[in-house]
Design an enzyme around this catalytic site. Structure first.
Site, PDB file in Angstrom:
ATOM      1  N   GLU A 167     -24.945  27.977  70.029  1.00 34.38           N
ATOM      2  CA  GLU A 167     -24.952  28.093  68.569  1.00 34.38           C
ATOM      3  C   GLU A 167     -23.919  27.129  67.983  1.00 34.38           C
ATOM      4  OE1 GLU A 167     -23.490  31.845  66.966  1.00 34.38           O
ATOM      5  OE2 GLU A 167     -25.248  31.928  65.678  1.00 34.38           O
ATOM      6  N   LYS A 193     -14.368  46.765  58.093  1.00 39.07           N
ATOM      7  CA  LYS A 193     -13.374  45.673  58.146  1.00 39.07           C
ATOM      8  C   LYS A 193     -14.040  44.392  57.672  1.00 39.07           C
ATOM      9  CE  LYS A 193     -12.036  42.595  61.162  1.00 39.07           C
ATOM     10  NZ  LYS A 193     -11.768  41.457  60.247  1.00 39.07           N
ATOM     11  N   GLU A 221     -25.471  42.893  66.078  1.00 40.29           N
ATOM     12  CA  GLU A 221     -26.186  41.783  65.429  1.00 40.29           C
ATOM     13  C   GLU A 221     -25.405  40.516  65.750  1.00 40.29           C
ATOM     14  OE1 GLU A 221     -28.990  41.881  63.949  1.00 40.29           O
ATOM     15  OE2 GLU A 221     -29.300  43.902  63.191  1.00 40.29           O
ATOM     16  N   CYS A 270     -26.924  33.143  60.966  1.00 45.01           N
ATOM     17  CA  CYS A 270     -27.248  33.533  62.347  1.00 45.01           C
ATOM     18  C   CYS A 270     -28.692  33.226  62.689  1.00 45.01           C
ATOM     19  CB  CYS A 270     -26.967  35.014  62.540  1.00 45.01           C
ATOM     20  SG  CYS A 270     -27.822  36.031  61.344  1.00 45.01           S
TER      21      CYS A 270
END
Ligand code: NAD
Length: 500
Positions: free
Chosen positions: A394, A188, A263, A297
């Site tokens: 983050e 996806k 991840e 990331c």
């Protein structure tokens, strides 16, 4: 508009409507609905993609299942699977200019950045294609009456979910591992920037990959993504994305005890020691936080500096940030847009809250006032303390927080002091110190004197809430196979003599 540089192609050449790729066919969604993709540099609609929902997921999983059950990939001599993957890489490389354009317009990257995505994706297929025939079992000695060996076997249908920041590269790293190990895939793509991932489908199609081995569809996370990970015929999940989504996928996986690779996000810190080369720190930090507008990331979103060097480093970082150009990737700017309006709002909100909490914005801290798209000024915060949200969560934007320390144990403790553990860095000329610090830092990978040192060959993944499992490097393949042990009694009596 003519796109200059190394890409001789026009922006209007970009296809306006993109179909999903299921069972070797380009198909509309069963609902007939589509998703409008925006150009983040202009905030204008760019293209539409067929919107996959649960029924399309069913079709894709069924195709992947049929292909897996046919054993076409598994029975193939692994070296030939590798050759097939080299072909995928060749086609991706040939399409690099088209890919660069799609990635530039739907994701915001520069054309060079988009082209690098294409080449990195191709590299994943050559790297793992080269490893396809090197994944070996082992023979286990059990004495003369037995032969015992292991076989690395694929899981089956691998459901893969990809984020928007490096959609093609991240898709390639997971699809390549799956094909090398004879799994089949339903991927996806991210609804905010799906276009480049379709080129993997195109490359597989041109390379003659068996129908159903790789299926790529785009839909929203809450329906298409959720129904894919909860599908009863999926055997394996690879998820790259945020912690929150990862946690929800894990809940779905629990039901069927599915193996997952997670991840997730990061809040990675570089630790500067007093002997560091300050100019190297500045250049590495700028690359670590401002590349891809900080939407990485593994970004170096914190820099932990000794009090003695604090003023010099903050001043130089601020000057560096202010020297960077902000604008559309297509014009080759340094700071390209963030992916969407809501993302820009969120980043600006975190910056404003940081100032309220006592951090000092020595550069940036706001959305760009002049530009129509979603641009955040390259931002450096000084006077950040470990308890501030900006130091813990983050941001996923071009925002660097500088913290200070007085002794190295405090520096390590600050670096390790968040819920995440994706990457960490050390800046020092003293390799013994670097080695010690690398051991102390809780992270999946440690960079010494250059943020992002590494490549396709180097294992990558998180500790703590940054996830588990490894992508990249030889280690990644271990996450795509499970070991089957075969123990054979070869004699009926003792002593190893047949018939004895
Ligand atoms: P996200 O979690 O919002 O979305 C990632 C993908 O998950 C998208 O394709 C989305 O549609 C899908 N999704 C959303 N809800 C879902 C659900 N309930 N079920 C199944 N799928 C669902 O993340 P994002 O905003 O696209 O990406 C940014 C995040 O990704 C950051 O946290 C970043 O650190 C992380 N990331 C990690 C890595 C890594 O390798 N560790 C690499 C890139 C990005």
């Amino acid at each position: 508009m003519f796109i200059g540089g190394s890409v001789g192609i026009m922006a209007q050449d970009l296809k306006k409507y993109w179909k999903n790729y299921i069972d070797g066919q380009w198909v509309d969604s069963l609902s007939g609905e589509s998703i409008v993709i925006e150009n983040p540099a202009t905030a204008q609609p760019l293209a539409e993609v067929a919107r996959a929902t649960e029924q399309d997921v069913d079709m894709a999983v069924a195709a992947a299942r049929r292909c897996f059950n046919s054993r076409e990939l598994y029975n193939m001599r692994p070296t030939n699977r590798g050759v097939l993957m080299f072909e995928i890489a060749r086609h991706l490389t040939e399409m690099a200019d088209e890919i660069a354009l799609a990635e530039c317009l739907d994701n915001g990257k520069t054309l060079t950045g988009g082209k690098n995505e294409a080449l990195a994706a191709a590299r994943y297929f050559t790297y793992y294609g080269g490893l396809a025939d090197k994944l070996e079992g082992r023979m286990i000695p059990l004495g003369a009456d037995y032969v015992d060996y292991t076989i690395p076997t694929p899981f089956g249908v691998s459901a893969q979910i990809v984020p928007w920041n490096f959609p093609l590269q991240i898709a390639a790293r997971s699809v390549a591992c799956a094909l090398a190990t004879a799994n089949t895939v339903v991927l996806k793509s991210p609804e905010l920037s799906p276009l480049s991932t379709y080129f993997i489908a195109e490359a597989c199609d041109r390379a003659g990959v068996p129908k159903g081995a790789v299926n790529i569809l785009c839909g929203y996370g809450h329906d298409c993504g959720a129904s894919l990970v909860a599908h009863s015929d999926v055997d394996h999940i690879v998820f790259t994305g945020s912690l929150k989504t990862g946690q929800s996928i894990l809940r779905a996986a629990v039901e069927r005890v599915l193996p997952c690779i997670m991840e997730l996000g990061g809040k990675s810190a570089g630790v500067v020691f007093e002997d560091a080369d300050v100019d190297q720190v500045i250049n590495s930090s700028a690359a670590g936080i401002f590349s891809n507008a900080g939407q990485v990331c593994s970004a170096q979103s914190r820099l932990i500096v000794p009090t003695k060097l604090r003023d010099e480093i903050v001043e130089k970082l601020a000057a560096k940030a202010k020297s960077l150009s902000v604008g559309p990737g297509i014009d080759g700017n340094d700071i390209t847009p963030v992916i969407s309006g809501p993302q820009a709002e969120k980043i600006e909100g975190m910056c404003l809250a940081a100032v309220q909490a006592g951090a000092e914005a020595v550069a940036g801290g706001r959305k760009s006032a002049e530009l129509a798209g979603h641009f955040i000024e390259p931002t450096v915060f000084a006077n950040v303390t470990a308890d501030m949200t900006i130091a813990k969560e983050e941001v996923f934007g071009p925002v660097l927080s500088v913290l200070t320390y007085d002794d190295v144990d405090e520096a390590i403790s600050l670096a390790n002091g968040t819920d995440y553990g994706l990457c960490a860095g050390v800046y020092t000329k003293d390799l013994a110190m670097a080695h010690w610090a690398a051991d102390q830092l809780i992270a999946g990978q440690v960079f010494v004197n250059e943020w992002f040192a590494g490549g396709v060959e180097t294992p990558f993944g998180g500790t703590k809430r940054s996830g588990y499992g490894r992508e990249k490097g030889q280690e990644a393949l271990q996450n795509y196979v499970q070991t089957k042990n075969v123990g054979i009694r070869i004699t009926s009596g003792g002593g190893g003599r047949p018939g004895g």
